[in-house]
Design an enzyme around this catalytic site. Structure first.
Site, PDB file in Angstrom:
ATOM      1  N   ASN A   1       1.276  -2.516   5.395  1.00  0.00           N
ATOM      2  CA  ASN A   1       0.566  -1.244   5.578  1.00  0.00           C
ATOM      3  C   ASN A   1      -0.763  -1.188   4.831  1.00  0.00           C
ATOM      4  O   ASN A   1      -1.675  -0.460   5.244  1.00  0.00           O
ATOM      5  CB  ASN A   1       1.484  -0.098   5.103  1.00  0.00           C
ATOM      6  CG  ASN A   1       0.728   1.191   4.899  1.00  0.00           C
ATOM      7  OD1 ASN A   1       0.436   1.912   5.859  1.00  0.00           O
ATOM      8  ND2 ASN A   1       0.373   1.495   3.650  1.00  0.00           N
TER       9      ASN A   1
ATOM     10  N   ILE B   1      -5.092  10.109  11.492  1.00  0.00           N
ATOM     11  CA  ILE B   1      -4.032  10.577  10.591  1.00  0.00           C
ATOM     12  C   ILE B   1      -4.670  11.121   9.311  1.00  0.00           C
ATOM     13  O   ILE B   1      -5.534  10.457   8.713  1.00  0.00           O
ATOM     14  CB  ILE B   1      -3.067   9.415  10.220  1.00  0.00           C
ATOM     15  CG1 ILE B   1      -2.604   8.645  11.475  1.00  0.00           C
ATOM     16  CG2 ILE B   1      -1.879   9.945   9.412  1.00  0.00           C
ATOM     17  CD1 ILE B   1      -1.744   9.395  12.455  1.00  0.00           C
TER      18      ILE B   1
ATOM     19  N   TYR C   1     -13.839  -3.012  10.750  1.00  0.00           N
ATOM     20  CA  TYR C   1     -12.479  -2.464  10.643  1.00  0.00           C
ATOM     21  C   TYR C   1     -11.717  -2.675  11.956  1.00  0.00           C
ATOM     22  O   TYR C   1     -10.584  -3.174  11.959  1.00  0.00           O
ATOM     23  CB  TYR C   1     -12.556  -0.977  10.297  1.00  0.00           C
ATOM     24  CG  TYR C   1     -11.214  -0.282  10.241  1.00  0.00           C
ATOM     25  CD1 TYR C   1     -10.413  -0.364   9.112  1.00  0.00           C
ATOM     26  CD2 TYR C   1     -10.742   0.459  11.330  1.00  0.00           C
ATOM     27  CE1 TYR C   1      -9.179   0.278   9.057  1.00  0.00           C
ATOM     28  CE2 TYR C   1      -9.519   1.094  11.293  1.00  0.00           C
ATOM     29  CZ  TYR C   1      -8.740   1.005  10.146  1.00  0.00           C
ATOM     30  OH  TYR C   1      -7.510   1.634  10.108  1.00  0.00           O
TER      31      TYR C   1
ATOM     32  N   SER D   1       1.595   3.548  -2.350  1.00  0.00           N
ATOM     33  CA  SER D   1       1.467   4.633  -3.337  1.00  0.00           C
ATOM     34  C   SER D   1       1.016   5.950  -2.726  1.00  0.00           C
ATOM     35  O   SER D   1       1.180   6.997  -3.339  1.00  0.00           O
ATOM     36  CB  SER D   1       0.504   4.221  -4.449  1.00  0.00           C
ATOM     37  OG  SER D   1      -0.805   4.186  -3.951  1.00  0.00           O
ATOM     38  N   ARG D   2       0.439   5.910  -1.541  1.00  0.00           N
ATOM     39  CA  ARG D   2      -0.066   7.174  -0.973  1.00  0.00           C
ATOM     40  C   ARG D   2      -0.153   7.055   0.555  1.00  0.00           C
ATOM     41  O   ARG D   2       0.072   5.976   1.127  1.00  0.00           O
ATOM     42  CB  ARG D   2      -1.436   7.505  -1.553  1.00  0.00           C
ATOM     43  CG  ARG D   2      -2.515   6.552  -1.090  1.00  0.00           C
ATOM     44  CD  ARG D   2      -3.860   6.863  -1.716  1.00  0.00           C
ATOM     45  NE  ARG D   2      -4.925   6.201  -0.975  1.00  0.00           N
ATOM     46  CZ  ARG D   2      -6.173   6.078  -1.406  1.00  0.00           C
ATOM     47  NH1 ARG D   2      -6.501   6.561  -2.568  1.00  0.00           N
ATOM     48  NH2 ARG D   2      -7.070   5.470  -0.659  1.00  0.00           N
TER      49      ARG D   2
ATOM     50  N   LYS E   1      -8.363  -5.021  12.785  1.00  0.00           N
ATOM     51  CA  LYS E   1      -7.110  -4.494  13.328  1.00  0.00           C
ATOM     52  C   LYS E   1      -6.751  -5.197  14.643  1.00  0.00           C
ATOM     53  O   LYS E   1      -5.563  -5.394  14.938  1.00  0.00           O
ATOM     54  CB  LYS E   1      -7.216  -2.980  13.512  1.00  0.00           C
ATOM     55  CG  LYS E   1      -7.329  -2.217  12.190  1.00  0.00           C
ATOM     56  CD  LYS E   1      -6.116  -2.452  11.293  1.00  0.00           C
ATOM     57  CE  LYS E   1      -6.102  -1.540  10.077  1.00  0.00           C
ATOM     58  NZ  LYS E   1      -4.912  -1.742   9.222  1.00  0.00           N
TER      59      LYS E   1
ATOM     60  N   GLY F   1       0.828  -1.215   0.000  1.00  0.00           N
ATOM     61  CA  GLY F   1       0.000   0.000   0.000  1.00  0.00           C
ATOM     62  C   GLY F   1       0.855   1.254   0.000  1.00  0.00           C
ATOM     63  O   GLY F   1       0.568   2.213   0.706  1.00  0.00           O
TER      64      GLY F   1
HETATM   65  N1  LIG Z   1      -5.401   7.289   8.253  1.00  0.00           N
HETATM   66  C1  LIG Z   1      -5.684   6.925   9.489  1.00  0.00           C
HETATM   67  O1  LIG Z   1      -6.259   7.697  10.278  1.00  0.00           O
HETATM   68  C2  LIG Z   1      -5.296   5.541   9.986  1.00  0.00           C
HETATM   69  C3  LIG Z   1      -5.464   5.276  11.348  1.00  0.00           C
HETATM   70  C4  LIG Z   1      -5.112   4.024  11.831  1.00  0.00           C
HETATM   71  C5  LIG Z   1      -4.608   3.069  10.978  1.00  0.00           C
HETATM   72  N2  LIG Z   1      -4.461   3.339   9.649  1.00  0.00           N
HETATM   73  C6  LIG Z   1      -3.924   2.268   8.809  1.00  0.00           C
HETATM   74  O2  LIG Z   1      -2.771   2.722   8.115  1.00  0.00           O
HETATM   75  C7  LIG Z   1      -2.653   2.028   6.874  1.00  0.00           C
HETATM   76  C8  LIG Z   1      -2.507   3.038   5.742  1.00  0.00           C
HETATM   77  O3  LIG Z   1      -3.675   3.846   5.728  1.00  0.00           O
HETATM   78  P1  LIG Z   1      -3.780   5.257   4.972  1.00  0.00           P
HETATM   79  O4  LIG Z   1      -4.505   6.164   5.877  1.00  0.00           O
HETATM   80  O5  LIG Z   1      -2.469   5.651   4.407  1.00  0.00           O
HETATM   81  O6  LIG Z   1      -4.822   4.824   3.824  1.00  0.00           O
HETATM   82  P2  LIG Z   1      -4.908   5.162   2.262  1.00  0.00           P
HETATM   83  O7  LIG Z   1      -6.252   4.695   1.834  1.00  0.00           O
HETATM   84  O8  LIG Z   1      -4.503   6.558   1.995  1.00  0.00           O
HETATM   85  O9  LIG Z   1      -3.786   4.188   1.644  1.00  0.00           O
HETATM   86  C9  LIG Z   1      -3.927   2.786   1.686  1.00  0.00           C
HETATM   87  C10 LIG Z   1      -3.143   2.191   0.528  1.00  0.00           C
HETATM   88  O10 LIG Z   1      -3.349   0.762   0.555  1.00  0.00           O
HETATM   89  C11 LIG Z   1      -3.601   0.332  -0.769  1.00  0.00           C
HETATM   90  N3  LIG Z   1      -4.408  -0.889  -0.797  1.00  0.00           N
HETATM   91  C12 LIG Z   1      -5.717  -1.020  -0.458  1.00  0.00           C
HETATM   92  N4  LIG Z   1      -6.136  -2.274  -0.679  1.00  0.00           N
HETATM   93  C13 LIG Z   1      -5.054  -2.967  -1.143  1.00  0.00           C
HETATM   94  C14 LIG Z   1      -4.859  -4.305  -1.546  1.00  0.00           C
HETATM   95  N5  LIG Z   1      -5.867  -5.178  -1.525  1.00  0.00           N
HETATM   96  N6  LIG Z   1      -3.641  -4.682  -1.974  1.00  0.00           N
HETATM   97  C15 LIG Z   1      -2.612  -3.799  -2.015  1.00  0.00           C
HETATM   98  N7  LIG Z   1      -2.743  -2.502  -1.655  1.00  0.00           N
HETATM   99  C16 LIG Z   1      -3.958  -2.090  -1.228  1.00  0.00           C
HETATM  100  C17 LIG Z   1      -4.368   1.498  -1.388  1.00  0.00           C
HETATM  101  O11 LIG Z   1      -4.358   1.426  -2.817  1.00  0.00           O
HETATM  102  C18 LIG Z   1      -3.637   2.697  -0.839  1.00  0.00           C
HETATM  103  O12 LIG Z   1      -2.549   3.071  -1.624  1.00  0.00           O
HETATM  104  C19 LIG Z   1      -3.906   1.153   6.756  1.00  0.00           C
HETATM  105  O13 LIG Z   1      -3.615  -0.162   7.169  1.00  0.00           O
HETATM  106  C20 LIG Z   1      -4.868   1.800   7.723  1.00  0.00           C
HETATM  107  O14 LIG Z   1      -5.845   0.914   8.182  1.00  0.00           O
HETATM  108  C21 LIG Z   1      -4.788   4.561   9.139  1.00  0.00           C
END
Ligand SMILES: NC(=O)c1ccc[n+]([C@@H]2O[C@H](COP(=O)([O-])OP(=O)(O)OC[C@H]3O[C@@H](n4cnc5c(N)ncnc54)[C@H](O)[C@@H]3O)[C@@H](O)[C@H]2O)c1
Length: 251
Positions: free
Chosen positions: A89, A187, A154, A12-13, A158, A10
Site C-alpha cells: 500500500n 479518496i 505517478y 500508519s495512516r 501505477k 504504509g
Molecule cells: N488517496 C487517494 O486518492 C488514492 C487514490 C489512488 C491510489 N492511492 C494509493 O493508495 C495508497 C495509500 O495512499 P493514501 O492516500 O493512504 O496516502 P497517505 O500519504 O495518506 O499514506 C501513505 C503511507 O505510505 C507511507 N510511505 C510513503 N513512502 C514510504 C516508504 N518509502 N516506505 C514505507 N512507507 C512509506 C507514508 O508514510 C504513509 O503512511 C498509495 O499507494 C496511493 O498511491 C491513493
C-alpha cells in the site's frame, strides 16, 4: 481465518491504516510497516489492533531499501510464524506537468510506488511459497489506467504496478498464492488532499463520479479484505476499481 497473518506497508495512516484495521476485524494478526512511526500514529494503529484481540508487530523500514525490507520480513516471519497476506500500500504522489517534471521527482515516485512493490513482494514470496498459500494485494490507482494531467510519473508508476501484478500472477501458477491490484479513485486522505484541496474540488470530483461522491479509506479496505480472503481463491492477476464509478473498465 484464525492465526493468519497480514502485512501492510504504509500502515500508519490513510488507506493503509483502514486496511490494517479491517483485516484485524477479519481475524488477521498484523505486521505494520511504515517509513517511520509518523509521530506515533503507527503505534496507535497497533494499539487498536491489539484492542481487537489480534497481535501486531511494528516494522519500520523504507520500501525502497532492499536490505531493510528483507530484514523486517525475516523478523516478521520469525515473530508471527507466517505471512499469509501482503498488502503493498505504501505510495507517494507529487505533481508536475511533464515539461516541468524533474528527473528526481520521476525517480523518487518510481522508487517507492513501483520498485517498493517489487522489493517487498520478492522478500515475502519465499515464505508464501513455503506455506503453499498467499494473497498479495497491490494498491495501484485509477490513474494507472486513465492518467491524470500533472501526474505522469505517478500514473506511469501505477501502470507499472498493474502490469507487475499480472506477470506475478502468471509466475505464481498453481502455488496457492494469488496476486491482484486494487485501483482506488479519489479518496480523502493526506495524499488525496492533493486532488481535494477545497470543497469546490470535492464537489467537482463528486460530480464526475457515478455515485456522486468521493471515497474514504474504508471504501478501499473492504475490497482488499475480499481479495485477501479465501473467497477470492480463483481471482488472480486482476485489478478492481474502487472508485464509485469514476472510471469503467472495458469502455
Ligand atoms: N488517496 C487517494 O486518492 C488514492 C487514490 C489512488 C491510489 N492511492 C494509493 O493508495 C495508497 C495509500 O495512499 P493514501 O492516500 O493512504 O496516502 P497517505 O500519504 O495518506 O499514506 C501513505 C503511507 O505510505 C507511507 N510511505 C510513503 N513512502 C514510504 C516508504 N518509502 N516506505 C514505507 N512507507 C512509506 C507514508 O508514510 C504513509 O503512511 C498509495 O499507494 C496511493 O498511491 C491513493
Amino acid at each position: 481465518m484464525d492465526n493468519k497473518v497480514a502485512m501492510v506497508t504504509g500502515a500508519s495512516r490513510g488507506i493503509g491504516r483502514s486496511i490494517a484495521l479491517a483485516l484485524a476485524k477479519d481475524g488477521f494478526d498484523l505486521v505494520l510497516n511504515d517509513i517511520d512511526r509518523q509521530a506515533n500514529t503507527l503505534d496507535e494503529v497497533a494499539a487498536l489492533i491489539e484492542a481487537e484481540g489480534r497481535r501486531s508487530l511494528i516494522t519500520v523500514a523504507d520500501v525502497r531499501d532492499k536490505a531493510a525490507i528483507q530484514g523486517i520480513v525475516r523478523t516478521a516471519a520469525a515473530r508471527m510464524g507466517r505471512i499469509d497476506v501482503l498488502v503493498n500500500n505504501a505510495g507517494i504522489l507529487t505533481s508536475a506537468r511533464i515539461e516541468e517534471l524533474t528527473e528526481e521527482q520521476w525517480d523518487e515516485v518510481f522508487a517507492v510506488n513501483a520498485k517498493g512493490v517489487f522489493l517487498v513482494t520478492q522478500a515475502v514470496l519465499p515464505y508464501m511459497r513455503e506455506q503453499g498459500y498467499g494473497r498479495i494485494v497491490n494498491i495501484a490507482s485509477v490513474g494507472g489506467k486513465r492518467g491524470a494531467p500533472g501526474q505522469a510519473h505517478y500514473c506511469a508508476s501505477k501502470a507499472a504496478v498493474l502490469e507487475f501484478t499480472r506477470v506475478l500472477a502468471m509466475e505464481l501458477e498453481d502455488s496457492g498464492i494469488t496476486a491482484n491490484s486494487v485501483c482506488p479513485g479519489i479518496i480523502m486522505t493526506e495524499m488525496g488532499k492533493a486532488n481535494l484541496p477545497d470543497q469546490a474540488s470535492i464537489d467537482k470530483w463528486a460530480a464526475v463520479t457515478a455515485q456522486r461522491r468521493i471515497g474514504y479509506p474504508d471504501d478501499v479496505a473492504g475490497a482488499v479484505c475480499f481479495l485477501a480472503s479465501d473467497a477470492a481463491a480463483f481471482i488472480t492477476g486482476q485489478s478492481l476499481n474502487v472508485c464509485g464509478g469514476l472510471i469503467f473498465d472495458g469502455g
